[in-house]
Design a protein around this motif. Structure first.
Motif, PDB file in Angstrom:
ATOM      1  N   LEU A 139      78.419  10.819  -0.411  1.00  0.00           N
ATOM      2  CA  LEU A 139      80.064  10.548   0.613  1.00  0.00           C
ATOM      3  C   LEU A 139      79.652   9.919   1.202  1.00  0.00           C
ATOM      4  CD1 LEU A 139      81.872  12.898   1.821  1.00  0.00           C
ATOM      5  CD2 LEU A 139      80.229  14.090   3.426  1.00  0.00           C
ATOM      6  N   ALA A 140      79.379   9.414   2.039  1.00  0.00           N
ATOM      7  CA  ALA A 140      80.110   7.928   2.521  1.00  0.00           C
ATOM      8  C   ALA A 140      80.136   6.614   2.135  1.00  0.00           C
ATOM      9  CB  ALA A 140      78.674   7.750   2.997  1.00  0.00           C
ATOM     10  N   ALA A 141      79.255   6.842   0.512  1.00  0.00           N
ATOM     11  CA  ALA A 141      79.713   5.555  -0.337  1.00  0.00           C
ATOM     12  C   ALA A 141      80.806   5.248  -0.749  1.00  0.00           C
ATOM     13  CB  ALA A 141      78.640   4.949  -1.127  1.00  0.00           C
ATOM     14  N   ALA A 148      76.089  -1.465   0.114  1.00  0.00           N
ATOM     15  CA  ALA A 148      75.329  -1.144  -1.518  1.00  0.00           C
ATOM     16  C   ALA A 148      75.040   0.425  -0.827  1.00  0.00           C
ATOM     17  CB  ALA A 148      73.676  -1.781  -1.640  1.00  0.00           C
ATOM     18  N   ALA A 149      74.790   1.256  -1.760  1.00  0.00           N
ATOM     19  CA  ALA A 149      73.966   3.034  -1.282  1.00  0.00           C
ATOM     20  C   ALA A 149      72.355   3.763  -2.375  1.00  0.00           C
ATOM     21  CB  ALA A 149      75.043   3.907  -1.491  1.00  0.00           C
ATOM     22  N   SER A 180      82.020   3.084  -3.882  1.00  0.00           N
ATOM     23  CA  SER A 180      82.639   1.480  -3.340  1.00  0.00           C
ATOM     24  C   SER A 180      81.681   0.678  -3.478  1.00  0.00           C
ATOM     25  CB  SER A 180      83.280   1.174  -1.490  1.00  0.00           C
ATOM     26  OG  SER A 180      81.973   1.769  -0.681  1.00  0.00           O
ATOM     27  N   CYS A 181      79.776   0.989  -3.910  1.00  0.00           N
ATOM     28  CA  CYS A 181      79.513  -0.439  -4.019  1.00  0.00           C
ATOM     29  C   CYS A 181      78.171   0.501  -5.056  1.00  0.00           C
ATOM     30  CB  CYS A 181      79.052  -0.487  -2.437  1.00  0.00           C
ATOM     31  SG  CYS A 181      77.685   1.430  -1.949  1.00  0.00           S
ATOM     32  N   THR A 212      78.781   0.769 -11.793  1.00  0.00           N
ATOM     33  CA  THR A 212      77.453   0.714 -11.809  1.00  0.00           C
ATOM     34  C   THR A 212      76.382   1.556 -10.963  1.00  0.00           C
ATOM     35  OG1 THR A 212      78.782  -1.575 -11.702  1.00  0.00           O
ATOM     36  CG2 THR A 212      76.241  -1.659 -11.345  1.00  0.00           C
ATOM     37  N   HIS A 213      75.353   1.462 -11.779  1.00  0.00           N
ATOM     38  CA  HIS A 213      74.702   2.751 -11.380  1.00  0.00           C
ATOM     39  C   HIS A 213      73.454   2.611 -11.853  1.00  0.00           C
ATOM     40  CE1 HIS A 213      75.890   5.320 -13.951  1.00  0.00           C
ATOM     41  NE2 HIS A 213      75.053   5.837 -14.011  1.00  0.00           N
TER      42      HIS A 213
END
Lengths: 254, 88
Positions: A139-141, A148-149, A180-181, A212-213
């Motif tokens: 949620l924050a990311a 980075a998350a 975002s990351c 990307t993950h």
């Protein structure tokens, strides 16, 4: 004695409580740990799990400091229970239906700003959360600009909890496009929440969005395999997971 | 997991917590990570008075079998108690 000793310690750490300002202007309390030096350093926001701002989570904050990061864990229940023991605060917040996603984003956003405002910050901030904090990390990311998350076994990132679950959580697939990351996901093959098919669905969604993950699912591990104070602890998965964390944050936050 | 499921019930009575006896007005029941019990998950009950503050809480964390046994014992006791005693 303590102060005399402090002069002799190399690679010292500092840890303790700070007041920080949430993005909505409220003052809340946070636990912070950091190398006690002025060298430029990356930072990490640690999101605690539903059982609260507890000792085990603060130990994780100190672990990040030991590895060279400045880490902070905002007390997400401070507004509801200022000054209360973490377990009492968690019980009260649960009885009130939990905290809203908006409050979470505000508090993590304030923590990110706090970390970036410090003169020795290198400007890079990562977010990590465990259990319910895993969902909140996602949620924050998706709501904030971070570098980075890491989602550690967060359930209900996708899908809606059963109607008997009265807490204020809903699916986050509609904001996945705003991630975002880069995202690292660390999961247990024997976990039911999130089950491997749920994390596979999330991975597929992110693939479709071009986000990307990397998701790692550890065999012989279930939920909360990082939790050293619980029977769910799995030393092999936890050690490998920590290595993934150091490699990922090392690349993204230096 | 951190389960989000919580049963909440209004109650009338007293409980003894860290700061002594208090008037309990609310109970929550949930199956989630315990704070103290050496279990991955436990059946947790909080007897609380939220209006007085978060520290007005008496907590318990039981394994599933113990919790069921306790619930059955409570119901058995209530069922065997004459109705006339329950109002006083």
């Amino acid at each position: 004695m303590g102060l005399e000793l402090a002069d002799q310690i190399r690679s010292a750490l500092v840890a303790g409580l700070v007041d920080m300002t949430s993005a909505d202007g409220e003052t809340i309390e946070a636990y912070v740990a950091s190398p006690a030096d002025d060298h430029p350093k990356g930072s990490v926001v640690v999101i605690h799990h539903l059982p609260g701002w507890d000792e085990a989570t603060k130990e994780i904050v100190r672990k990040f400091a030991y590895h060279g990061y400045r880490a902070i864990c905002p007390n997400l229940y401070y507004r509801q229970a200022p000054g209360a023991a973490p377990d009492d605060a968690a019980a009260l917040v649960r009885s009130q239906g939990g905290i809203s996603d908006a409050q979470l984003v505000s508090d993590v956003g304030g923590a990110v700003d706090f970390l970036r405002s410090l003169p020795d910050s290198n400007g890079k901030v990562g977010v990590i959360g465990y259990c319910s904090g895993g969902r909140q990390t996602f949620l924050a990311a998706c709501s904030l600009k971070v570098d980075a998350a890491i989602d550690c076994y967060g359930a209900f990132v996708l899908g809606t909890p059963p109607s008997s679950f009265p807490l204020k959580v809903g699916p986050l697939d509609h904001i996945a496009k705003d991630l975002s990351c880069e995202l690292l996901g660390l999961f247990g093959a024997e976990d039911s929440f999130p089950a491997p098919d749920e994390t596979a669905n999330l991975s597929e969604l992110l693939d479709g969005l071009g986000k990307t993950h990397e998701f790692v699912t550890y065999e012989n591990a279930g939920h909360a395999f990082f939790a050293t104070d619980r029977p769910s602890y799995r030393v092999e998965a936890a050690n490998e997971g920590w290595q993934k964390i150091w490699g990922f944050f090392g690349r993204k936050l230096s | 997991m951190c389960t989000y499921s919580t049963e909440k019930v209004r109650i009338s009575g007293s409980a003894k917590g860290a700061s002594g006896w208090f008037k309990a007005t609310e109970a929550t029941v949930y199956f989630d990570h315990p704070v103290h019990a050496p279990l991955g998950h436990s059946l947790n009950v909080d007897l609380m008075n939220p209006e007085q503050g978060p520290e007005f809480r008496a907590a318990m964390e039981l394994d599933a079998e113990s919790a069921r046994g306790l619930a059955e014992a409570i119901l058995k006791m209530l069922d065997s108690t004459p109705d006339g005693l329950k109002d006083h």
